[in-house]
Structure formats: C-alpha cells, structure tokens
Design a protein around this motif. Structure first.
Motif, PDB file in Angstrom:
ATOM      1  N   VAL A  48     -14.291 -52.529 -26.575  1.00 52.43           N
ATOM      2  CA  VAL A  48     -15.205 -51.384 -26.607  1.00 52.43           C
ATOM      3  C   VAL A  48     -15.821 -51.161 -25.233  1.00 52.43           C
ATOM      4  O   VAL A  48     -15.964 -50.016 -24.774  1.00 52.43           O
ATOM      5  N   LEU A  49     -16.187 -52.240 -24.554  1.00 55.74           N
ATOM      6  CA  LEU A  49     -16.741 -52.116 -23.206  1.00 55.74           C
ATOM      7  C   LEU A  49     -15.739 -51.475 -22.259  1.00 55.74           C
ATOM      8  O   LEU A  49     -16.086 -50.581 -21.467  1.00 55.74           O
ATOM      9  N   LEU A  50     -14.500 -51.911 -22.319  1.00 51.96           N
ATOM     10  CA  LEU A  50     -13.468 -51.340 -21.452  1.00 51.96           C
ATOM     11  C   LEU A  50     -13.216 -49.868 -21.781  1.00 51.96           C
ATOM     12  O   LEU A  50     -12.999 -49.048 -20.878  1.00 51.96           O
ATOM     13  N   LEU A  51     -13.248 -49.526 -23.065  1.00 52.77           N
ATOM     14  CA  LEU A  51     -13.115 -48.113 -23.437  1.00 52.77           C
ATOM     15  C   LEU A  51     -14.284 -47.296 -22.890  1.00 52.77           C
ATOM     16  O   LEU A  51     -14.121 -46.151 -22.456  1.00 52.77           O
ATOM     17  N   GLY A  52     -15.464 -47.905 -22.892  1.00 59.56           N
ATOM     18  CA  GLY A  52     -16.624 -47.234 -22.314  1.00 59.56           C
ATOM     19  C   GLY A  52     -16.437 -46.955 -20.835  1.00 59.56           C
ATOM     20  O   GLY A  52     -16.789 -45.882 -20.335  1.00 59.56           O
ATOM     21  N   PHE A  53     -15.877 -47.935 -20.106  1.00 56.30           N
ATOM     22  CA  PHE A  53     -15.561 -47.714 -18.689  1.00 56.30           C
ATOM     23  C   PHE A  53     -14.671 -46.481 -18.527  1.00 56.30           C
ATOM     24  O   PHE A  53     -14.867 -45.673 -17.619  1.00 56.30           O
ATOM     25  N   GLY A  54     -13.678 -46.366 -19.400  1.00 55.72           N
ATOM     26  CA  GLY A  54     -12.735 -45.264 -19.290  1.00 55.72           C
ATOM     27  C   GLY A  54     -13.366 -43.902 -19.513  1.00 55.72           C
ATOM     28  O   GLY A  54     -12.845 -42.892 -19.038  1.00 55.72           O
ATOM     29  N   PHE A  55     -14.492 -43.877 -20.236  1.00 58.83           N
ATOM     30  CA  PHE A  55     -15.179 -42.611 -20.499  1.00 58.83           C
ATOM     31  C   PHE A  55     -16.462 -42.474 -19.677  1.00 58.83           C
ATOM     32  O   PHE A  55     -17.326 -41.664 -20.014  1.00 58.83           O
ATOM     33  N   ALA A  56     -16.566 -43.242 -18.591  1.00 62.69           N
ATOM     34  CA  ALA A  56     -17.792 -43.210 -17.783  1.00 62.69           C
ATOM     35  C   ALA A  56     -18.076 -41.825 -17.216  1.00 62.69           C
ATOM     36  O   ALA A  56     -19.236 -41.424 -17.065  1.00 62.69           O
ATOM     37  N   SER A  57     -17.026 -41.081 -16.906  1.00 67.26           N
ATOM     38  CA  SER A  57     -17.239 -39.741 -16.349  1.00 67.26           C
ATOM     39  C   SER A  57     -17.909 -38.804 -17.350  1.00 67.26           C
ATOM     40  O   SER A  57     -18.571 -37.829 -16.971  1.00 67.26           O
ATOM     41  N   VAL A 169     -24.742 -52.636 -13.539  1.00 65.18           N
ATOM     42  CA  VAL A 169     -23.367 -52.919 -13.120  1.00 65.18           C
ATOM     43  C   VAL A 169     -23.107 -54.424 -13.060  1.00 65.18           C
ATOM     44  O   VAL A 169     -22.110 -54.922 -13.597  1.00 65.18           O
ATOM     45  N   LEU A 170     -24.006 -55.169 -12.422  1.00 67.73           N
ATOM     46  CA  LEU A 170     -23.796 -56.607 -12.279  1.00 67.73           C
ATOM     47  C   LEU A 170     -23.856 -57.319 -13.628  1.00 67.73           C
ATOM     48  O   LEU A 170     -23.106 -58.276 -13.862  1.00 67.73           O
ATOM     49  N   ALA A 293     -20.289 -49.635 -26.029  1.00 66.09           N
ATOM     50  CA  ALA A 293     -19.671 -48.383 -25.585  1.00 66.09           C
ATOM     51  C   ALA A 293     -20.615 -47.620 -24.662  1.00 66.09           C
ATOM     52  O   ALA A 293     -20.205 -47.087 -23.620  1.00 66.09           O
ATOM     53  N   ALA A 294     -21.897 -47.568 -25.034  1.00 68.37           N
ATOM     54  CA  ALA A 294     -22.877 -46.849 -24.220  1.00 68.37           C
ATOM     55  C   ALA A 294     -23.064 -47.522 -22.865  1.00 68.37           C
ATOM     56  O   ALA A 294     -23.140 -46.854 -21.825  1.00 68.37           O
ATOM     57  N   LEU A 295     -23.135 -48.858 -22.852  1.00 71.95           N
ATOM     58  CA  LEU A 295     -23.303 -49.573 -21.588  1.00 71.95           C
ATOM     59  C   LEU A 295     -22.110 -49.352 -20.661  1.00 71.95           C
ATOM     60  O   LEU A 295     -22.262 -49.208 -19.445  1.00 71.95           O
ATOM     61  N   GLY A 296     -20.921 -49.340 -21.242  1.00 73.23           N
ATOM     62  CA  GLY A 296     -19.733 -49.093 -20.423  1.00 73.23           C
ATOM     63  C   GLY A 296     -19.757 -47.725 -19.785  1.00 73.23           C
ATOM     64  O   GLY A 296     -19.434 -47.565 -18.604  1.00 73.23           O
ATOM     65  N   MET A 297     -20.175 -46.716 -20.548  1.00 69.11           N
ATOM     66  CA  MET A 297     -20.210 -45.364 -20.006  1.00 69.11           C
ATOM     67  C   MET A 297     -21.323 -45.171 -18.979  1.00 69.11           C
ATOM     68  O   MET A 297     -21.232 -44.320 -18.112  1.00 69.11           O
ATOM     69  N   ARG A 298     -22.393 -45.971 -19.077  1.00 66.97           N
ATOM     70  CA  ARG A 298     -23.512 -45.831 -18.145  1.00 66.97           C
ATOM     71  C   ARG A 298     -23.294 -46.604 -16.846  1.00 66.97           C
ATOM     72  O   ARG A 298     -24.097 -46.506 -15.931  1.00 66.97           O
ATOM     73  N   THR A 299     -22.231 -47.389 -16.748  1.00 70.21           N
ATOM     74  CA  THR A 299     -21.976 -48.193 -15.560  1.00 70.21           C
ATOM     75  C   THR A 299     -21.342 -47.329 -14.479  1.00 70.21           C
ATOM     76  O   THR A 299     -20.252 -46.788 -14.662  1.00 70.21           O
TER      77      THR A 299
END
Length: 335
Positions: A48-57, A169-170, A293-299
């Motif tokens: 889920v975290l990695l999917l969040g990264f993918g939707f960061a934009s 981020v860290l 998911a939210a944390l991934g998108m906010r990074t």
C-alpha cells in the motif's frame, strides 16, 4: 426538520463531499494493496505504501488533498486507538521497564544533538529545536505542536515546512530500510520492535515497520512509540514556560492515547468479548492500511530537496543518531 438542524446537516454533508475524493482514493489503494498481498505473499502495509508513492502526483490536486490529510491524521488516530484492543499487559511483561528507560535516554539526547548540530550547520535555533523534537518524539505532530508555542516570528513557515517534509520522507524511508536491517543484524522480534518504536518518527510508520517483521514486533513498536508520544504534552508545556510566551499556543492533545489506554486496560482485564476484539483489530488494520496510502502520497522528495542541504543534513544525521542511541541504550540496559 427544524431550522436549527438544517444548517448543521448541510455542513455535515458539505464536509463529506469535501473529504470523499481523497478518502476514496486512499481506500482504493488500501484494497488494491491488500489484494496484491494475498496473491504475492507480501506485507500489505508495504505494498500500500508503494502504491501511495505511485500516486504521489495526485496529492497536489485540490480535490483530494482534504481527504488525504484526513486519512493521514484522523484515520491514523482511530487506527492507533483501536490497536489497544489487540494488546494487553502481557506485552508489557515481556519487556518490562526497558522501553521507558530507552525512550527517556534517547529523547533528550536526540534533542540536544539536534540543537548542537543545527548551530554548527548555521541553522536558526528554533528550526533546530523543532527538528530535534520532531525526530525525537512523533514527527509532524510534534513539529507543529512545538511551532505553536514558539514566540511569534521566531520560525519562518518555509523552515517549518522543511522539517515537516523532511521527517515525513525520512520516516517513510526508515520504514523500508530498518526492518530488514534489524533482522539481518540478528535482533529478536521484541528487540526489533523496541528499536523501531524508538527510532522511527511517526506513529503509523513505527507501527507499520514493526508489523512488517511480525505481529509481536509491531505490538512492541507501537507501545514504545506511544511512550514517546506521551512525552509531547509535558515537553510542549515546558517549552512554553521556558520561552515565556504570553499565551499557551494552540497545541493539540493526543486524545487518541486515551482510547488506546482504555482498550488496552479492558483487554488486559479480559473484559473485551472475543468477537468485539476481533472486529476492533480488523478495523484498526484497515485504518492503518488507509493511512499508509495517504503517507505514501504525501511523501515529496522534490519538496525536501528544494529547501537546501542543511535542513536535510540535520534531519538525516539526527535520525541516524537516534537509532544509534536506541541500539546503545538497548545494549546498556540489557547487559
């Protein structure tokens, strides 16, 4: 329908409409990550975290921002509060007073190092203080709480933003790096959970990293992390007095801790029926997935790099030293 009730219902409906796009996106990513985890035998939190990264934009879209922020804060707190249903006094008996000793050693050391290192890097004292507290206690929440009690004009918004973005981020990166590193170093699940709870900034990140190793590691990581969070209120009050500000500031008490403690006590006493306990644990797991998911998108790595290298260096070195302090404290108190 009374005239007084109608405006309230309308405001409620408007709030739901405002939050729905972002919340729906986070829920879809959580469901997708859970589906992939079942089929590829990979931790759902990580996927889920990695999917969040993918939707960061997508996080920059004004339509989804309120919902994403809601998931990363309110949904997180609900999930952490409900974690108390899966924990009891038996977890505390496993580690005894060790988490408290480690936390009380590492937190002041980290804040002191941040102040000294920030001065050496040429950063404002208030920025170094906010960064040190954010790393030592609970990430973004601590940074905002401390900034609220600073005298007016002592900390520029862009410098607070550097701390907020940096610890997010860290903390996210530490979720990915620390669990396999600690496992490779041969730490037990209990020891790894204690170190993760001491060294990772955000509550959701610490809990998620622990559960990537095992359930017991996740439980200990959450308990240890909540000990750090509990230090925020007295620290903010102390800073307010030391800085002699005329008003207390708008700090936010971590009410979710009370929910966690209530469920923790009920579970320890055996007063939670098994079906209710299982339901609360399932809801808590779902909340943490949505939060991931939210944390991934906010990074945003770009926003962090735009602040220059000094704030990054301060946060990175302080974060690494916090793990060093945690490992040293664990060795000292278990020898």
């Amino acid at each position: 329908m009374s005239e007084r009730a109608q405006p309230r219902e309308w405001l409620w409906w408007m709030a739901v409409r405002r939050l729905y796009p972002g919340v729906a996106l986070c829920v879809v990513l959580a469901l997708a990550g859970s589906f992939l985890a079942e089929h590829y035998l990979t931790p759902a939190l990580l996927l889920v975290l990695l999917l969040g990264f993918g939707f960061a934009s997508q996080a920059g879209d004004e339509r989804v921002q309120p919902g994403i922020n809601f998931c990363s804060r309110q949904i997180l707190r609900i999930g952490v509060a409900l974690l108390g249903a899966r924990m009891g006094v038996e977890q505390l008996l496993v580690v005894g007073s060790l988490p408290l000793l480690v936390v009380l050693t590492c937190v002041p050391l980290t804040i002191g190092v941040a102040l000294g290192l920030g001065r050496w890097l040429g950063l404002p004292t208030m920025q170094s203080l906010v960064a040190g507290v954010a790393v030592a206690i609970c990430g973004v929440s601590a940074a905002i709480a401390v900034a609220a009690v600073l005298p007016a004009g002592r900390l520029e918004e862009r410098r607070l933003l550097a701390v907020v973005v940096g610890v997010t981020v860290l903390g996210t990166l530490s979720m990915l790096v620390y669990p396999p590193l600690l496992s490779a170093l041969g730490y037990t699940d209990v020891q790894a959970g204690l170190l993760l709870g001491t060294a990772i900034h955000d509550v959701a990140q610490a809990a998620g990293a622990g559960y990537l190793i095992s359930d017991s590691a996740g439980d200990i990581a959450t308990l240890t992390k909540l000990l750090r969070v509990a230090l925020l209120a007295p620290l903010v009050l102390l800073l307010g007095l030391l800085l002699r500000r005329g008003r207390a500031g708008e700090t936010e008490f971590p009410w979710f801790l009370l929910g966690f403690l209530a469920l923790f006590c009920l579970n320890s006493l055996g007063w939670l029926p098994s079906p209710l306990q299982n339901m609360l644990v399932s809801i808590s797991t779902a909340c943490l997935l949505v939060t991931m998911a939210a944390l991934g998108m906010r990074t945003s790595l770009g926003a962090l790099l735009a602040q220059g290298w000094q704030p990054i260096a301060l946060l990175l070195i302080t974060s690494l030293l916090l793990m060093v302090f945690a490992i040293g404290s664990l060795a000292l108190f278990t020898s």
